[in-house]
Design a protein around this motif. Structure first.
Motif, short mmCIF file in Angstrom:
data_model
loop_
_atom_site.label_atom_id
_atom_site.label_comp_id
_atom_site.label_asym_id
_atom_site.label_seq_id
_atom_site.Cartn_x
_atom_site.Cartn_y
_atom_site.Cartn_z
N UNK A 131 -12.30 0.07 15.36
CA UNK A 131 -11.00 0.36 14.73
C UNK A 131 -10.70 -0.73 13.71
N UNK A 132 -10.33 -0.31 12.51
CA UNK A 132 -9.99 -1.24 11.44
C UNK A 132 -8.67 -0.82 10.82
N UNK A 133 -7.68 -1.70 10.91
CA UNK A 133 -6.37 -1.47 10.30
C UNK A 133 -5.89 -2.77 9.68
N UNK A 134 -5.50 -2.71 8.42
CA UNK A 134 -5.09 -3.91 7.69
C UNK A 134 -3.60 -4.17 7.77
N UNK A 135 -2.81 -3.16 8.11
CA UNK A 135 -1.36 -3.29 8.07
C UNK A 135 -0.79 -2.94 6.71
N UNK A 136 -1.66 -2.78 5.69
CA UNK A 136 -1.25 -2.31 4.37
C UNK A 136 -1.35 -0.79 4.37
N UNK A 137 -0.23 -0.12 4.28
CA UNK A 137 -0.22 1.33 4.47
C UNK A 137 -1.04 2.06 3.42
N UNK A 138 -1.04 1.57 2.19
CA UNK A 138 -1.83 2.22 1.15
C UNK A 138 -3.32 2.12 1.46
N UNK A 139 -3.74 0.98 1.97
CA UNK A 139 -5.16 0.79 2.31
C UNK A 139 -5.51 1.56 3.58
N UNK A 140 -4.66 1.48 4.60
CA UNK A 140 -4.95 2.14 5.87
C UNK A 140 -4.98 3.66 5.72
N UNK A 141 -4.13 4.20 4.85
CA UNK A 141 -4.15 5.66 4.65
C UNK A 141 -5.45 6.10 3.99
N UNK A 142 -6.00 5.28 3.09
CA UNK A 142 -7.29 5.59 2.48
C UNK A 142 -8.41 5.45 3.50
N UNK A 143 -8.33 4.42 4.36
CA UNK A 143 -9.33 4.26 5.40
C UNK A 143 -9.31 5.44 6.37
N UNK A 144 -8.11 5.95 6.61
CA UNK A 144 -7.97 7.10 7.49
C UNK A 144 -8.43 8.38 6.81
N UNK B 278 5.13 -12.05 15.87
CA UNK B 278 6.13 -11.32 15.09
C UNK B 278 5.92 -11.50 13.59
N UNK B 279 5.58 -12.72 13.18
CA UNK B 279 5.38 -13.01 11.76
C UNK B 279 4.17 -12.24 11.23
N UNK B 280 3.06 -12.27 11.96
CA UNK B 280 1.86 -11.59 11.49
C UNK B 280 2.02 -10.08 11.55
N UNK B 281 2.94 -9.59 12.35
CA UNK B 281 3.23 -8.17 12.37
C UNK B 281 4.02 -7.74 11.14
N UNK B 282 4.91 -8.62 10.65
CA UNK B 282 5.73 -8.29 9.48
C UNK B 282 5.07 -8.66 8.17
N UNK B 283 4.07 -9.58 8.20
CA UNK B 283 3.49 -10.09 6.97
C UNK B 283 2.79 -9.04 6.12
N UNK B 284 2.04 -8.08 6.68
CA UNK B 284 1.38 -7.08 5.82
C UNK B 284 2.34 -6.32 4.91
N UNK B 285 3.54 -6.03 5.38
CA UNK B 285 4.52 -5.32 4.54
C UNK B 285 4.91 -6.18 3.35
N UNK B 286 5.14 -7.48 3.58
CA UNK B 286 5.48 -8.39 2.48
C UNK B 286 4.30 -8.55 1.53
N UNK B 287 3.10 -8.66 2.07
CA UNK B 287 1.90 -8.81 1.24
C UNK B 287 1.70 -7.58 0.35
N UNK B 288 1.86 -6.40 0.91
CA UNK B 288 1.68 -5.17 0.13
C UNK B 288 2.73 -5.08 -0.97
N UNK B 289 3.97 -5.42 -0.66
CA UNK B 289 5.03 -5.40 -1.66
C UNK B 289 4.75 -6.42 -2.76
#
Length: 343
Positions: free
Chosen positions: A185-198, A92-103
């Protein structure tokens, strides 16, 4: 002292600090009022069900046995299971951490860029009207509670002007998927990065729109620290002989200030960047709550509301380990850039 010896010494000093942190978290969660097992059940719960639940959580063991299990679990990366759904807390923590890291990343970028720019401007116009205005601005932003500033930004830019969303991380159903190449498949959980990867520019813009207000509120509150620190460091550096010599050579004032002086005044700023970034990771709770940002801070608030002691303990331990690790990295980087620290 060599850099290698300094790194070894810092690592050895960090170990007892982490052990103390883990011990304090363990003891505090055990002395809190109320039985976490009984809080999970209704008033008329069967004793057999309560005892089975207690055994499942390992709370039927003695306190020393619980402490040993707790430490060995942390060393294995096991932070226990949630008392709500029995899913792993670490997951659960690692699922929520990318949002905090990006912020935290975007908030730190805004704080550093705005703070350094205004701090340099303040030092160049020392004891003038511009200097006084910038200093007052730095004090005012640092004194404003981040949740109040966040609500003001929501009221102005979301409700009145409709420029930015008032909360959330992205429009539901449009989460970026990251990079997909065949079976890779590569996804960082950072939406700004993942959208560019996509390769999806519209999702990138959408992620930035949702990210702007919370990161701006966080960065604006912290920029006052960097304004004051940059101003103080630049005032000392601008009085040094090498700056006078650079001016005597006929170099442009902009070159002298930003190329020569700022580079030499940057070490204390760099240290503060590391420490404040660690604080951002651990202290974005109010911002995430205000903007309904699904990060670790909001996760911790939700777990407190549900009296999920295992999740609370795991989140606090993760925050503590994160701050200790970032602080260690900052000390090592500072010692590398400035050998005088190792003397």
């Amino acid at each position: 002292m060599s850099l290698r010896s300094y790194v070894i010494a810092r690592v050895l000093l960090t170990i007892p600090m982490l052990l103390l942190l883990l011990t304090l978290v363990f003891l505090i969660t055990r002395v809190l009022p109320g039985d976490p097992v009984l809080l999970h059940f209704e008033k008329q719960a069967k004793p057999e069900a309560v005892e089975e639940f207690r055994q499942r959580l390992g709370l039927d063991k003695s306190l020393p046995e619980q402490y040993v299990d707790y430490l060995t679990g942390v060393l294995r990366g096991d932070l226990g299971k949630s008392m709500q759904d029995f899913s792993p807390v670490a997951q659960q923590i690692f699922s929520a951490f990318p949002a905090t890291l990006e912020l935290a990343i975007f908030g730190m970028i805004i704080a550093v860029v705005l703070g350094i720019f205004l701090g340099v401007r303040s030092s160049r116009s020392y004891n003038t009207g511009e200097d006084h205005v910038i200093r007052t601005f730095g004090i005012a932003t640092y004194a404003i509670p981040v949740f109040f500033l966040g609500m003001v930004l929501q009221l102005v830019f979301s409700i009145q002007l409709h420029w930015f969303p008032s909360g959330g991380r992205i429009y539901p159903g449009s989460e970026p998927l990251g990079l997909n190449l065949g079976g890779f498949h590569l996804a960082t959980g950072l939406y700004t990065v993942d959208s560019l990867l996509e390769g999806n520019l519209s999702k990138f813009v959408q992620a930035l729109r949702y990210l702007f207000l919370p990161s701006f509120a966080l960065g604006l509150v912290l920029c006052g620290i960097f304004i004051r620190l940059t101003r103080t460091s630049m005032l000392e550096t601008l009085r040094l002989d090498f700056v006078t010599a650079a001016r005597a050579r006929g170099l442009k004032e902009r070159t002298v200030v930003y190329t020569y002086a700022l580079r030499n005044a940057f070490l204390p700023i760099l240290t503060m960047m590391g420490l404040q970034f660690a604080a951002l990771l651990a202290g974005a709770i109010l911002t995430e709550t205000t903007f309904s940002w699904p990060g670790l801070g909001r996760y911790l608030v939700d777990r407190i509301a549900f009296r999920d002691y295992t999740a609370i303990q795991g989140a606090v331990v993760f925050f503590g380990l994160l701050v200790a690790l970032v602080s260690l990295m900052v000390d090592i980087l500072y010692a590398y850039l400035d050998p005088r620290i190792r003397l």
